[in-house]
Scaffold this active site. Sequence first.
Site, PDB file in Angstrom:
ATOM      1  N   TYR A 106       0.847  -1.180   0.000  1.00  0.00           N
ATOM      2  CA  TYR A 106       0.000   0.000   0.000  1.00  0.00           C
ATOM      3  C   TYR A 106       0.883   1.231   0.000  1.00  0.00           C
ATOM      4  CZ  TYR A 106       0.361   2.078   4.712  1.00  0.00           C
ATOM      5  OH  TYR A 106       0.798   2.745   5.831  1.00  0.00           O
ATOM      6  N   PHE A 198      -2.784   0.798  12.933  1.00  0.00           N
ATOM      7  CA  PHE A 198      -2.791  -0.503  12.262  1.00  0.00           C
ATOM      8  C   PHE A 198      -1.392  -0.931  11.849  1.00  0.00           C
ATOM      9  CE2 PHE A 198      -2.838  -2.873   8.287  1.00  0.00           C
ATOM     10  CZ  PHE A 198      -3.751  -3.887   8.513  1.00  0.00           C
ATOM     11  N   ASP A 199      -0.645  -0.027  11.227  1.00  0.00           N
ATOM     12  CA  ASP A 199       0.712  -0.352  10.762  1.00  0.00           C
ATOM     13  C   ASP A 199       1.604  -0.808  11.898  1.00  0.00           C
ATOM     14  OD1 ASP A 199      -0.627   1.612   9.070  1.00  0.00           O
ATOM     15  OD2 ASP A 199       1.209   1.646   7.891  1.00  0.00           O
ATOM     16  N   THR A 200       1.577  -0.035  12.984  1.00  0.00           N
ATOM     17  CA  THR A 200       2.443  -0.347  14.122  1.00  0.00           C
ATOM     18  C   THR A 200       2.087  -1.697  14.708  1.00  0.00           C
ATOM     19  OG1 THR A 200       2.684   2.006  14.637  1.00  0.00           O
ATOM     20  CG2 THR A 200       3.200   0.442  16.389  1.00  0.00           C
TER      21      THR A 200
END
Length: 404
Positions: A106, A198-200
């Site tokens: 993404y 979310f990424d972390t």
Amino acid sequence: MPEPRAAVQARPAAGTPVLDVVVPVYNEEADLGPCVRRLHAYLGAQFPYPFRITVTDNASTDGTRAVAEALAADLPEVELVHLAEKGRGRALRAAWSASPAPVLAYLDVDLSTDLAALPPLVAPLLSGHSDLAIGTRLARTSRVVRGAKREVISRGYNLLLRGTLAARFSDAQCGFKAIRADVAAELLPLVQDTGWFFDTELLVLAQRAGLRIHEVPVDWVDDPDSRVDIVATALADLRGIGRLGRALVTGALPLARLRAQLGRGPLPAPPAQVPRGLPGQLARFAAVGVASTLAYLLLFLVARGPLGAQPANLLALLLTAVANTAANRRLTFGVTGRRHAGRHHVQGLLAFALGLALTSGSLAILHALTTPPRVAELAVLVAANLAATALRFLLLRLAMHHRP
């Protein structure tokens, strides 16, 4: 040890993309068209395998959906996913979970990250070398243009992650990431956050599961029109850190299963394996050696005048050799008590004899060649002591039987 990940097949079934690049958007009708067309042109020219671009519309209230539909109609590799609720994490979960591609990525719609970093981002995943890949703005070779405020916030956040969640990756929030689909299938159900954290959360779970995270230095230019609410995002991130930290401490996450299923096991021991504990022993031995050498030189200088060079060397070396053996016995090799103490000191005295032979011999040669100043004597003694120290370590380690 788990088997290495298989490389992605470059020739999948007809119509199946190898790479799916997700572009999550919310009210981006102005930027979406240029972003997708530029990305599509780049992948068509630079990426050698079939690809797909998935625009994930997070409940936009402007004309974003209409723009995405027009792009999908015009460009066959573009798909649209529409969600009724906001949240970048929610968008990525939906798009990645439904994608048939073996490698998922993404990027942010503003294209702050130079697309030249995309091939090196996904290549380690295609080959099976790595499991996730992230762009990092904090590597020494990254080139970043952004204001001081965002720079401080970014670096502070990543330092906070290191201190609270023991994160080893350098840049959690760069909007430029990729993951293997087989890994995503196992991790996504465990990621609770639907927003910016979310990424972390995904990266921390991957790290704790023993997965390999590849980092790519990027060229990154800040988007001055960014509409991210920094305060709200920071508060949400702090709540996410607290929730994830509690889950890790309480054992609520199935990390053991993930490590067994996905993690990369320990490497096999090489034929000439470095003994376990040796690096620490060397460090402690070196510290004791520095202290002993300083004490030895001080004693030599004090005794040199009244006794002469050779007697002063003998006295200084004998006193420091006994103290050195005792210190290494306790501090370097972790041996306590009187058991085998006599044998250890005998070995220490043998090391003393070798050291005496080296230092006395060096002094004798020096004095035979010239009438040296004190500085020259000290230099020769230091060099001889270095050689004697190496022999001392080997003898003491042999005597005390390596203790891991």
